[in-house]
Design an enzyme around this catalytic site. Structure first.
Site, PDB file in Angstrom:
ATOM      1  N   ASP A 146      32.389  36.468  47.491  1.00  0.00           N
ATOM      2  CA  ASP A 146      33.207  36.100  48.649  1.00  0.00           C
ATOM      3  C   ASP A 146      33.548  37.368  49.413  1.00  0.00           C
ATOM      4  O   ASP A 146      33.145  38.476  49.015  1.00  0.00           O
ATOM      5  CB  ASP A 146      34.501  35.376  48.204  1.00  0.00           C
ATOM      6  CG  ASP A 146      35.032  34.423  49.288  1.00  0.00           C
ATOM      7  OD1 ASP A 146      35.405  34.918  50.381  1.00  0.00           O
ATOM      8  OD2 ASP A 146      35.066  33.208  49.059  1.00  0.00           O
ATOM      9  N   ASP A 157      28.978  39.867  52.092  1.00  0.00           N
ATOM     10  CA  ASP A 157      28.727  38.875  53.136  1.00  0.00           C
ATOM     11  C   ASP A 157      27.535  38.060  52.662  1.00  0.00           C
ATOM     12  O   ASP A 157      26.433  38.603  52.512  1.00  0.00           O
ATOM     13  CB  ASP A 157      28.414  39.590  54.453  1.00  0.00           C
ATOM     14  CG  ASP A 157      28.185  38.603  55.600  1.00  0.00           C
ATOM     15  OD1 ASP A 157      27.691  37.480  55.330  1.00  0.00           O
ATOM     16  OD2 ASP A 157      28.491  38.958  56.739  1.00  0.00           O
ATOM     17  N   PHE A 158      27.752  36.773  52.398  1.00  0.00           N
ATOM     18  CA  PHE A 158      26.664  36.012  51.774  1.00  0.00           C
ATOM     19  C   PHE A 158      25.507  35.722  52.730  1.00  0.00           C
ATOM     20  O   PHE A 158      24.490  35.182  52.317  1.00  0.00           O
ATOM     21  CB  PHE A 158      27.153  34.758  51.038  1.00  0.00           C
ATOM     22  CG  PHE A 158      28.042  33.781  51.782  1.00  0.00           C
ATOM     23  CD1 PHE A 158      27.807  33.408  53.095  1.00  0.00           C
ATOM     24  CD2 PHE A 158      29.126  33.195  51.114  1.00  0.00           C
ATOM     25  CE1 PHE A 158      28.616  32.483  53.749  1.00  0.00           C
ATOM     26  CE2 PHE A 158      29.947  32.258  51.763  1.00  0.00           C
ATOM     27  CZ  PHE A 158      29.690  31.914  53.092  1.00  0.00           C
ATOM     28  N   ARG A 184      32.611  23.359  49.417  1.00  0.00           N
ATOM     29  CA  ARG A 184      33.224  23.391  50.743  1.00  0.00           C
ATOM     30  C   ARG A 184      32.771  24.619  51.537  1.00  0.00           C
ATOM     31  O   ARG A 184      33.546  25.268  52.220  1.00  0.00           O
ATOM     32  CB  ARG A 184      34.755  23.347  50.611  1.00  0.00           C
ATOM     33  CG  ARG A 184      35.215  22.075  49.914  1.00  0.00           C
ATOM     34  CD  ARG A 184      36.704  21.922  49.868  1.00  0.00           C
ATOM     35  NE  ARG A 184      37.350  22.730  48.854  1.00  0.00           N
ATOM     36  CZ  ARG A 184      38.635  22.624  48.523  1.00  0.00           C
ATOM     37  NH1 ARG A 184      39.388  21.742  49.122  1.00  0.00           N
ATOM     38  NH2 ARG A 184      39.176  23.383  47.597  1.00  0.00           N
ATOM     39  N   HIS A 205      29.843  23.027  54.967  1.00  0.00           N
ATOM     40  CA  HIS A 205      30.473  22.356  56.129  1.00  0.00           C
ATOM     41  C   HIS A 205      31.060  23.355  57.126  1.00  0.00           C
ATOM     42  O   HIS A 205      31.469  22.977  58.204  1.00  0.00           O
ATOM     43  CB  HIS A 205      31.511  21.315  55.673  1.00  0.00           C
ATOM     44  CG  HIS A 205      32.801  21.870  55.178  1.00  0.00           C
ATOM     45  ND1 HIS A 205      33.953  21.116  55.096  1.00  0.00           N
ATOM     46  CD2 HIS A 205      33.141  23.120  54.747  1.00  0.00           C
ATOM     47  CE1 HIS A 205      34.934  21.864  54.637  1.00  0.00           C
ATOM     48  NE2 HIS A 205      34.471  23.078  54.405  1.00  0.00           N
TER      49      HIS A 205
HETATM   50  C1  LIG Z   1      36.379  26.707  52.917  1.00  0.00           C
HETATM   51  S1  LIG Z   1      36.530  28.053  51.838  1.00  0.00           S
HETATM   52  C2  LIG Z   1      35.943  27.384  50.292  1.00  0.00           C
HETATM   53  C3  LIG Z   1      36.488  28.093  49.100  1.00  0.00           C
HETATM   54  C4  LIG Z   1      36.118  27.464  47.746  1.00  0.00           C
HETATM   55  N1  LIG Z   1      34.687  27.410  47.547  1.00  0.00           N
HETATM   56  C5  LIG Z   1      36.761  26.098  47.591  1.00  0.00           C
HETATM   57  O1  LIG Z   1      36.085  25.071  47.533  1.00  0.00           O
HETATM   58  O2  LIG Z   1      37.998  26.079  47.511  1.00  0.00           O
HETATM   59  C6  LIG Z   1      35.172  29.051  52.391  1.00  0.00           C
HETATM   60  C7  LIG Z   1      35.048  30.392  51.679  1.00  0.00           C
HETATM   61  O3  LIG Z   1      33.917  31.082  52.212  1.00  0.00           O
HETATM   62  C8  LIG Z   1      34.231  32.450  52.316  1.00  0.00           C
HETATM   63  N2  LIG Z   1      33.346  33.064  53.327  1.00  0.00           N
HETATM   64  C9  LIG Z   1      33.277  32.768  54.642  1.00  0.00           C
HETATM   65  N3  LIG Z   1      32.332  33.521  55.237  1.00  0.00           N
HETATM   66  C10 LIG Z   1      31.801  34.302  54.267  1.00  0.00           C
HETATM   67  C11 LIG Z   1      30.759  35.283  54.263  1.00  0.00           C
HETATM   68  N4  LIG Z   1      30.084  35.587  55.390  1.00  0.00           N
HETATM   69  N5  LIG Z   1      30.460  35.896  53.096  1.00  0.00           N
HETATM   70  C12 LIG Z   1      31.134  35.588  51.955  1.00  0.00           C
HETATM   71  N6  LIG Z   1      32.121  34.650  51.894  1.00  0.00           N
HETATM   72  C13 LIG Z   1      32.443  34.018  53.044  1.00  0.00           C
HETATM   73  C14 LIG Z   1      35.688  32.451  52.739  1.00  0.00           C
HETATM   74  O4  LIG Z   1      36.319  33.690  52.470  1.00  0.00           O
HETATM   75  C15 LIG Z   1      36.244  31.292  51.899  1.00  0.00           C
HETATM   76  O5  LIG Z   1      36.734  31.740  50.662  1.00  0.00           O
END
Ligand SMILES: C[S@@+](CC[C@H](N)C(=O)[O-])C[C@H]1O[C@@H](n2cnc3c(N)ncnc32)[C@H](O)[C@@H]1O
Length: 356
Positions: free
Chosen positions: A202, A229-230, A246, A249
């Protein structure tokens, strides 16, 4: 039998109910923000007494309490007001509290929803219009909102525990939770499956929250956090199961395919990708009682609060799998209308758990 006026009045009443929906959010947010909910946490309290506890105007506090009573959040009793079981969900410091959700939806996400006309007209994110940048970027510099966001996500976490019933983790050695946030899902898996090791990928700013969560769950010795950064950094290779809960989406189809392809490349041989989302119904359906199904509601929320996110039907998820070189490998339902959709690399052989 209904007269014409009754019918007309009934429609007008329903319309009033719909158009005052934002008042509900603000009343609940205010009760949380001013500490009124917590002031009632230890039992029945007269309005004047509760107002004194939170240094608020007694008459105004009682008017708010009456509104909250109409919502079923508090109950008026002869000697004061008490939280109902519904209102008790808003207390501070309880597991899975709705407190952070109330604050986030009553403040930042309330302001971004005000830009729904802009979002619908342009297809662009309302959040960025109000706050100058997309929500995930905005939060990297604002730990208070990041904490509220993690807390808000945690309110819906009741389905995490059910993942082990929906997917067989026997024989699985390692799990990569892609965008695992504060680690709540992985902590639940590692607690239930003592043989598992897990990694959260994350954004670096959630590392501390995640580490704390793992320590509190007593699983820190089987866990690692990778700040990355994924979309641009490689995913750690060799895990048997990738969970994306999640995540899809939040993004458009091309980004989802890129992420799923990266998962397909990084998985251990025979591995499986588990996508956890709340799918839209395959066929749109109306409602007579004014309630929108959760997936359809959150689809509009994604329009307002993400740069390119949307909810999808199961068939749309399956099309993403195919584009990413994966094939659908089963579905199972989870609480709160969530589902787990499994996929494996097309040429995969061998097994690492499977749908029951
Ligand atoms: C909607 S939350 C979901 C968190 C968890 N998987 C859950 O179901 O509770 C989206 C997650 O994606 C992470 N995220 C968003 N863009 C990202 C990126 N480019 N690289 C890594 N993580 C990212 C955010 O920090 C966040 O923790």
């Amino acid at each position: 039998m209904l007269t014409r006026q009754d019918t007309e009045a009934g429609l007008r009443r329903r319309m009033l109910g719909l158009l005052t929906g934002a008042w509900t959010t603000q009343a609940i947010r205010t009760a949380v923000e001013l500490g009124l909910v917590d002031a009632l946490a230890d039992g029945v309290r007269p309005a004047r007494d509760a107002a004194e506890r939170i240094a608020a105007d007694p008459g105004a506090t009682e008017r708010l309490l009456l509104f909250l009573a109409g919502l079923g959040v508090v109950e008026p009793l002869p000697d004061g007001y008490a939280l109902t079981p519904l209102g008790a969900l808003l207390r501070t410091g309880i597991p899975g509290s709705a407190r952070q959700l109330a604050l986030l939806y009553g403040d930042e996400f309330h302001r971004s929803w005000h830009e729904l006309p802009y979002a619908v007209r342009t297809g662009q994110e309302g959040f960025a219009k109000v706050f100058g940048e997309p929500a995930f970027d905005y939060m990297t510099e604002r730990p208070d909102m990041a904490e509220r966001f993690a807390g808000a996500m945690a309110f819906g976490d009741v389905f995490f525990e059910s993942l082990t019933a929906a997917h067989d983790f026997r024989g699985v050695r390692s799990v990569l939770d892609v965008g695992g946030g504060d680690g709540a899902l992985l902590a639940s898996l590692l607690t239930q499956c003592r043989w598992l090791r897990g990694v959260v990928v994350d954004q670096p700013h959630v590392s501390e929250l995640c580490g704390t969560r793992m320590s509190e769950a007593g699983v820190a010795d089987r866990f690692a956090f990778v700040g990355a950064d994924f979309f641009t950094d490689p995913l750690p290779p060799g895990c048997d199961v990738h969970v994306l809960s999640r995540i899809l989406h939040d993004w458009d189809d091309d980004r989802c395919v890129a992420l799923l392809s990266a998962c397909a490349d990084a998985l251990a041989p025979g591995g499986v990708v588990l996508v956890v989302e709340r799918p839209l119904p395959e066929e749109p359906h109306g409602s007579q009682d004014g309630t929108v199904d959760l997936a359809t509601a959150w689809d509009l929320h994604m329009l307002v609060n993400t740069s390119s996110g949307r909810e999808r039907t199961p068939r749309e998820y399956e099309r993403l799998f195919v584009r990413a070189g994966l094939e659908p490998a089963g579905r199972a339902t989870l609480p709160l209308d969530m589902e787990v959709l499994a996929a494996r690399p097309v040429a995969a052989t061998g097994e690492a758990g499977g749908e029951e």
